[in-house]
Design an enzyme around this catalytic site. Structure first.
Site, PDB file in Angstrom:
ATOM      1  N   MET A 142       0.865  -1.174   0.000  1.00 55.41           N
ATOM      2  CA  MET A 142       0.000   0.000   0.000  1.00 55.41           C
ATOM      3  C   MET A 142       0.903   1.227   0.000  1.00 55.41           C
ATOM      4  O   MET A 142       1.782   1.350   0.843  1.00 55.41           O
ATOM      5  CB  MET A 142      -0.911   0.025   1.223  1.00 55.41           C
ATOM      6  CG  MET A 142      -1.937   1.133   1.142  1.00 55.41           C
ATOM      7  SD  MET A 142      -3.018   1.274   2.584  1.00 55.41           S
ATOM      8  CE  MET A 142      -3.687  -0.348   2.764  1.00 55.41           C
ATOM      9  N   GLU A 143       0.686   2.097  -0.950  1.00 51.86           N
ATOM     10  CA  GLU A 143       1.520   3.287  -1.077  1.00 51.86           C
ATOM     11  C   GLU A 143       0.701   4.534  -0.792  1.00 51.86           C
ATOM     12  O   GLU A 143      -0.509   4.544  -0.954  1.00 51.86           O
ATOM     13  CB  GLU A 143       2.100   3.355  -2.488  1.00 51.86           C
ATOM     14  CG  GLU A 143       2.988   2.170  -2.809  1.00 51.86           C
ATOM     15  CD  GLU A 143       3.512   2.184  -4.229  1.00 51.86           C
ATOM     16  OE1 GLU A 143       3.425   3.230  -4.895  1.00 51.86           O
ATOM     17  OE2 GLU A 143       4.021   1.133  -4.659  1.00 51.86           O
TER      18      GLU A 143
END
Length: 112
Positions: free
Chosen positions: A46-47
């Site tokens: 997850m960025e």
């Protein structure tokens, strides 16, 4: 299933920005190494952004601590939903916890 649940739950999450393709440039990333070498079937990364959002509820705004905390809370709710979907018979929650989950979703997971 997790990204789909997040797209329904978290306003800062954008399914359209997701990529599930294993490109050559991504072969050394944690999600690909964990998938290939350890055999974890569903490994995600997850960025976040430093430049601000270009879609949804936060369009044009910078991401701050409050939004990151909200995303963390929504992620926890999404994991709870995923667990219930994946194994409904072994995961019987008391109705009070289900009510709490619904309250979190409805309140927007506001962190104080």
């Amino acid at each position: 299933a997790l990204p789909k649940i997040l797209s329904q739950t978290a306003p800062a999450f954008c399914m359209g920005s997701c990529s599930f393709v294993v490109e050559k440039s991504k072969e050394s990333t944690a999600r690909v190494v964990v998938w290939r070498e350890i055999g974890v079937q569903r490994s995600y990364t997850m960025e976040s952004t430093l430049c601000g959002c270009d879609q949804g509820k936060y369009k044009g705004l910078q991401i701050g601590t409050r939004e990151l905390e909200e995303m963390g809370a929504k992620f926890c709710v999404a994991l709870l939903r995923l667990k219930r979907i994946a194994s409904p018979l072994e995961y019987n929650l008391p109705s009070s916890l289900l009510d709490f989950e619904n309250e979190l979703i409805e309140s927007g997971c506001k962190v104080t």
